[in-house]
Motif scaffolding. Sequence first.
Motif, short mmCIF file in Angstrom:
data_model
loop_
_atom_site.label_atom_id
_atom_site.label_comp_id
_atom_site.label_asym_id
_atom_site.label_seq_id
_atom_site.Cartn_x
_atom_site.Cartn_y
_atom_site.Cartn_z
N VAL A 387 0.86 -1.18 0.00
CA VAL A 387 0.00 0.00 0.00
C VAL A 387 0.90 1.23 0.00
N LEU A 388 0.48 2.28 -0.70
CA LEU A 388 1.19 3.54 -0.65
C LEU A 388 0.32 4.58 0.05
N PRO A 389 0.85 5.27 1.04
CA PRO A 389 0.07 6.33 1.71
C PRO A 389 -0.08 7.53 0.78
N PRO A 390 -1.16 8.28 0.93
CA PRO A 390 -1.39 9.42 0.04
C PRO A 390 -0.43 10.58 0.32
N THR A 391 -0.26 11.40 -0.69
CA THR A 391 0.55 12.61 -0.55
C THR A 391 -0.17 13.61 0.35
N ALA A 392 0.54 14.14 1.32
CA ALA A 392 -0.05 15.08 2.27
C ALA A 392 0.24 16.52 1.84
N GLY A 393 -0.66 17.42 2.21
CA GLY A 393 -0.44 18.85 2.02
C GLY A 393 -0.57 19.35 0.60
N LEU A 394 -1.13 18.54 -0.29
CA LEU A 394 -1.19 18.93 -1.69
C LEU A 394 -2.62 19.02 -2.17
N ASP A 395 -3.01 20.19 -2.63
CA ASP A 395 -4.31 20.38 -3.28
C ASP A 395 -4.14 20.54 -4.79
N ARG A 396 -3.31 21.52 -5.19
CA ARG A 396 -3.11 21.80 -6.61
C ARG A 396 -1.62 22.00 -6.87
N PRO A 397 -1.00 21.13 -7.68
CA PRO A 397 0.43 21.26 -7.94
C PRO A 397 0.78 22.61 -8.56
N ALA A 398 1.89 23.16 -8.12
CA ALA A 398 2.37 24.43 -8.66
C ALA A 398 2.92 24.20 -10.06
N PRO A 399 2.95 25.23 -10.90
CA PRO A 399 3.56 25.10 -12.22
C PRO A 399 4.99 24.59 -12.12
N GLY A 400 5.30 23.61 -12.93
CA GLY A 400 6.61 22.98 -12.89
C GLY A 400 6.70 21.82 -11.94
N CYS A 401 5.66 21.59 -11.13
CA CYS A 401 5.66 20.52 -10.13
C CYS A 401 4.62 19.45 -10.45
N GLU A 402 4.23 19.35 -11.71
CA GLU A 402 3.20 18.40 -12.10
C GLU A 402 3.80 16.99 -12.17
N LEU A 403 3.65 16.23 -11.09
CA LEU A 403 4.15 14.87 -11.01
C LEU A 403 2.98 13.92 -10.76
#
Length: 438
Positions: A387-403
């Motif tokens: 299982v992978l835990p979800p990414t915390a603290g992220l709503d909308r990736p900033a430009p250049g951070c689209e992963l």
Amino acid sequence: MTGEPRGAGPTTGRADDVGPVTGRAGGDGARRRAVITGIGVVAPSGIGADAHWKCVLAGQSRIGPITLFDPERYPSRLAGEVAGFDALHYADNRQVVQTDRWTHLGFAAARLALADAGLPEMADDPYGYAVTLASSSGGNLFGQRELQRLWRGPARTVGAYQSIAWFYAASVGQLSIRHQFKGPCGVLAAESAGGLDSLAHAVRMVRRGTPVVLAGGTECPLSPYALTCQMRNGLLSTCPEPALAYRPFDVAAGGYVPGEGGAVFVVEDLAHARARGVRGYAEVAGWGASHDARHTDRLAAGDPAQYARAMRLALDRAGVRPAEVDVVFPDALGVPRYDRSEAEALRAVFGTRPPPVTTQKPLVGRAHQGGSALDVATALLGIRHGVLPPTAGLDRPAPGCELDFVRESGPRRVDVALVGARGFDGFNSAVVVRRGPA
């Protein structure tokens, strides 16, 4: 995995390749494989690996107002603290009096790791056991108290244990004494990257013939002095809302929140573990390091080319192709220019379709070397549980951070994980952990 870690204790320096070596266990050292057989977590997410795992799966934030001292006069007042921690549960009164909270957390994490691995707390073969932990800021709370005593007290003195409690190698020395681990011990000093470097150094010790090594690290950068030092870099978040203060890769990212704690691991020779009937969590398969050669300041963003180089080295030494990586745990500093730089490095290594990326630092804070060690613990548990835990603290990736961020936890096969870390002043490290052999 080859190469000498930076800043190792008794064996400093680097070498690009490690040839066959013969140690106490005999045989070809280059063919020895190192597996992690025990995890000890002491972090804001909980005490023990199970508590930590439940917290990160649920996405429970443990960021809150600093309670270890009064932060009212500081622009940054939030942190991740280990709630309800009682050092006397893990060490005797003499050890607690002589050491700092950072070392107390290390006492606890080491005992938990040894118990998880099914190993005795007191070494049956002292020279077959070693300790190699990472350190950043030393015993801050202890040092703060003693220096205030020096400035304010009429005697103008400090306590007898000031020098050994504040010393950056205190945890390594105390754990070596506490557990009678007399093998080749050392301390790594590379800020956040040190938590990964310690694993690399542990594997080197295994290959040189030491069957069992404690690695990883804990941290407690929460004192007036320590917070002031961190404020100078201009990277701390000043947001007063715990849920919004630390948001790596997000459009609202505005700095990191400090945290304490970390993780300690039992790194063991695979043959030694098999002889005990233990499989372990995963193999430490590869490691790489590089350096930016630049001081961290208010304009720096880290060198993505050097960071990518460290990740490629780790993959090459592990014999893993980028397409075989199932998940990446990034450094996730939460500073926009650093986040963009890290995303650029990941794209340089993995191309336009990087593997899933996840971070839990916004739940617990950035604990320097303890934080990267905690990322390794999360990766190991992800491999164990599928299982992978979800990414915390992220709503909308900033430009250049689209992963490809992990948005929801769910079952998935995890065989190979890459953990990255960037230490202040240019340190870059990466570790590959891989599902171990049956």
